[in-house]
Enzyme design. Structure first.
Site, PDB file in Angstrom:
ATOM      1  N   SER A  32       0.831  -1.211   0.000  1.00 26.65           N
ATOM      2  CA  SER A  32       0.000   0.000   0.000  1.00 26.65           C
ATOM      3  C   SER A  32       0.864   1.259   0.000  1.00 26.65           C
ATOM      4  O   SER A  32       0.613   2.199  -0.770  1.00 26.65           O
ATOM      5  CB  SER A  32      -0.981  -0.002   1.174  1.00 26.65           C
ATOM      6  OG  SER A  32      -0.335  -0.253   2.391  1.00 26.65           O
TER       7      SER A  32
ATOM      8  N   HIS B  91      -1.857  -8.920   1.967  1.00 29.40           N
ATOM      9  CA  HIS B  91      -1.561  -7.640   2.661  1.00 29.40           C
ATOM     10  C   HIS B  91      -2.733  -7.355   3.613  1.00 29.40           C
ATOM     11  O   HIS B  91      -3.031  -8.170   4.489  1.00 29.40           O
ATOM     12  CB  HIS B  91      -1.332  -6.567   1.597  1.00 29.40           C
ATOM     13  CG  HIS B  91      -0.798  -5.265   2.094  1.00 29.40           C
ATOM     14  ND1 HIS B  91      -0.190  -5.103   3.304  1.00 29.40           N
ATOM     15  CD2 HIS B  91      -0.782  -4.014   1.511  1.00 29.40           C
ATOM     16  CE1 HIS B  91       0.181  -3.841   3.451  1.00 29.40           C
ATOM     17  NE2 HIS B  91      -0.179  -3.151   2.383  1.00 29.40           N
TER      18      HIS B  91
ATOM     19  N   ARG C 228       2.956  -4.805  16.868  1.00 31.81           N
ATOM     20  CA  ARG C 228       1.553  -4.375  16.714  1.00 31.81           C
ATOM     21  C   ARG C 228       0.630  -5.491  17.206  1.00 31.81           C
ATOM     22  O   ARG C 228      -0.442  -5.233  17.747  1.00 31.81           O
ATOM     23  CB  ARG C 228       1.260  -4.040  15.242  1.00 31.81           C
ATOM     24  CG  ARG C 228       2.141  -2.918  14.695  1.00 31.81           C
ATOM     25  CD  ARG C 228       1.949  -2.724  13.203  1.00 31.81           C
ATOM     26  NE  ARG C 228       2.300  -3.915  12.439  1.00 31.81           N
ATOM     27  CZ  ARG C 228       2.145  -4.062  11.135  1.00 31.81           C
ATOM     28  NH1 ARG C 228       1.628  -3.069  10.421  1.00 31.81           N
ATOM     29  NH2 ARG C 228       2.497  -5.178  10.510  1.00 31.81           N
TER      30      ARG C 228
ATOM     31  N   ASP D  53      -2.317  -8.578  11.731  1.00 31.64           N
ATOM     32  CA  ASP D  53      -3.659  -9.024  11.338  1.00 31.64           C
ATOM     33  C   ASP D  53      -4.143 -10.240  12.128  1.00 31.64           C
ATOM     34  O   ASP D  53      -5.326 -10.564  12.086  1.00 31.64           O
ATOM     35  CB  ASP D  53      -3.673  -9.341   9.843  1.00 31.64           C
ATOM     36  CG  ASP D  53      -3.301  -8.130   9.007  1.00 31.64           C
ATOM     37  OD1 ASP D  53      -3.856  -7.050   9.274  1.00 31.64           O
ATOM     38  OD2 ASP D  53      -2.451  -8.258   8.116  1.00 31.64           O
TER      39      ASP D  53
ATOM     40  N   HIS E 229       5.819 -12.657   7.570  1.00 30.25           N
ATOM     41  CA  HIS E 229       6.011 -11.277   7.137  1.00 30.25           C
ATOM     42  C   HIS E 229       7.205 -11.213   6.189  1.00 30.25           C
ATOM     43  O   HIS E 229       8.156 -11.983   6.342  1.00 30.25           O
ATOM     44  CB  HIS E 229       6.243 -10.342   8.328  1.00 30.25           C
ATOM     45  CG  HIS E 229       5.976  -8.914   7.989  1.00 30.25           C
ATOM     46  ND1 HIS E 229       6.922  -8.080   7.446  1.00 30.25           N
ATOM     47  CD2 HIS E 229       4.836  -8.183   8.071  1.00 30.25           C
ATOM     48  CE1 HIS E 229       6.385  -6.897   7.233  1.00 30.25           C
ATOM     49  NE2 HIS E 229       5.124  -6.924   7.598  1.00 30.25           N
TER      50      HIS E 229
END
Ligand code: CMX
Length: 435
Positions: A241, A271, A327, A373, A318
């Site tokens: 992105s 993604h 995160r 995620d 990743h």
């Protein structure tokens, strides 16, 4: 010019001079080698871009202008009575390269509230789509329809100097960030809530107001949105992105066009769509196993089946990280604080205990640890935001902060059109098989 813009403008001369001088003195230095394998394998590890707002360390995770997520949780201003960092403060930090005071953060909040009016045709354009259209499709359409408001496009058509590009990109980026929560909430309410829309609450901050317009008014959910919008905001420059926004912006496409392009990249399952995929995968597992409290053995067997079917386990792995994503940890801590007994949280925790070992055993997965995620869906589900098709839109609203702060800097530093070279396999073979 408003005070925030004036403050940004005051930083331009020294930043431009610094980069010019650096290129003049060190432009000839070599920063790395490129192998043939990298050309075929997604350019992993190839240093190829400048991204001023954040840097991703494979072992440690993301740092925004040098600050880790736990540091930001300590240093960024919070909403009165709250504990989580405000995304307005993070945007200020990324844009200005300095920590904001409470006043700076409030000023940013006020600016966005003032800029937040979405023209009616944007809603009408979204309304032309069936409510069965994926929310990310609706989101991209809404962003693209908003482009009628681009001040950069109008100014460019009237013939502006290159030195003014940053100013119009700033206006477009600030306006777009301000309007995205309204557009996203509109999509949510038309898709899942019979089109019963909720007016913004001017007393609330950007993330709190977003939560309110979505229809979730508990203080805890607002806090979650503040944290969510902060941790998803940026992940250096090379992710799909961010890089797409930068690339498209380099053609002097405006903030709306560049951001819409980036959101089409975020909508891919490897993604940003992974946050939706995690819920699909987890809920299918629970349904198939016929239990809400699966054992490690049951989860393990389900993972083996996923791999045997040639699919990825979403939320793990990743391209850059080689440790558990900070995160993920920030969200885990939020869950431990607010909902430690939630059955779905316990499932997510057990998946975390089981999956890395299985992925490591494949011998090919470079990072077996969970990414951002793997956790976000559980937190949203807990508060009743259960429509997981919508989750990538939330990611997208947050991602605007990093990529648009970067776009402003790209135009400030006058970065040129991106145009790397390419080759063919035949040409490479001719060159290297001879040697
Ligand atoms: N499950 C199964 N296999 C996986 C895997 C996972 N979670 N992660 C990597 N692999 C596989 C790759 O598909 C690849 O297989 P092949 O050699 O058969 O093609 C192999 O392991 C090597 O991949 P890698 O070098 O470790 O990982 P990449 O840099 O190529 O890909 C990523 C990174 C994120 C696309 C990958 O880990 C993945 O598909 N994860 C699941 C999807 C996901 O969670 N994406 C979200 C990432 C965060 C974000 O952008 O939001």
């Amino acid at each position: 010019m408003d005070r925030l813009k004036e403050h940004f403008a005051s930083k331009i001369p020294s930043a431009v001079a610094e980069v010019k001088q650096f290129i003049a003195e060190h432009g000839h230095e070599v920063v790395g080698e490129i192998t043939i394998a990298q050309l075929y394998q997604g350019m992993r590890g190839m240093l190829a871009l400048i991204c001023e707002t954040s840097k991703l360390d494979p072992e440690e995770g993301i740092r925004f202008r040098g600050y880790s997520i736990p540091e930001l949780q300590q240093k960024l201003p919070v909403f009165p009575g709250g504990a989580e960092p405000m995304p307005e403060g993070l945007f200020y930090l990324m844009l200005m390269n300095e920590l904001p005071t409470e006043d700076d953060t409030r000023r940013m909040s006020n600016q966005w509230a003032r800029r937040a009016i979405v023209p009616m045709h944007v809603f009408r354009t979204i309304d032309a789509l069936p409510t069965t259209a994926h929310p990310m499709t609706q989101f991209v359409v809404g962003i693209t329809a908003s482009r009628t408001e681009s001040e950069f496009a109008k100014a460019y058509a009237s013939g502006i100097s290159k030195n003014e590009y940053w100013s119009y990109t700033y206006e477009d980026s600030m306006n777009l960030i301000a309007r995205l929560p309204r557009i996203a909430a509109y999509i949510y309410r038309r898709t899942y809530c019979d089109g019963l829309h909720i007016e913004p609450d001017p007393k609330l901050d950007w993330a709190g107001n977003f939560a309110h317009m979505l229809g979730f008014d508990s203080e805890e959910f607002r806090e979650l949105m503040r944290l969510y919008m902060t941790i998803h905001a940026d992940h250096e420059g090379g992710n799909v992105s961010a890089h797409t926004v930068k690339l498209v912006g380099s053609a002097l496409s405006d903030s709306y066009q560049s951001f819409a392009a980036g959101m089409n990249g975020l909508a891919g399952p490897l993604h940003g769509l992974a946050n939706q995929e995690v819920m699909v995968w987890t809920l299918s597992m629970l349904e198939e196993l016929g239990t809400q409290t699966p054992s490690k053995q049951q989860i393990s067997a389900y993972c083996q089946r996923t791999l045997a079917e040639g699919k990825v386990i979403p939320g793990f792995g990743h391209a850059v990280l080689r440790k558990t994503d900070p995160r993920y940890m920030a969200q885990r801590e939020f869950a431990l604080k607010h909902m430690p007994e939630d059955p779905l949280f316990l499932v997510i925790s057990t998946i975390y205990e089981v999956v890395p070992e299985i992925l490591l055993a494949t011998g090919k997965v470079k990072n077996p640890w969970p990414n951002v995620d793997a956790h976000s869906g559980q937190l949203l589900m807990y508060y009743g935001l259960k429509e997981y098709d919508f989750y990538t839109v939330l990611f997208g609203v947050s991602r605007s902060l990093g990529v648009l702060a970067n776009l402003i800097w790209d135009r400030t530093l006058a970065f040129p059109l991106e145009r790397p070279g390419s080759s063919t396999t035949a040409l490479l073979k001719k060159k290297y098989e001879k040697e």
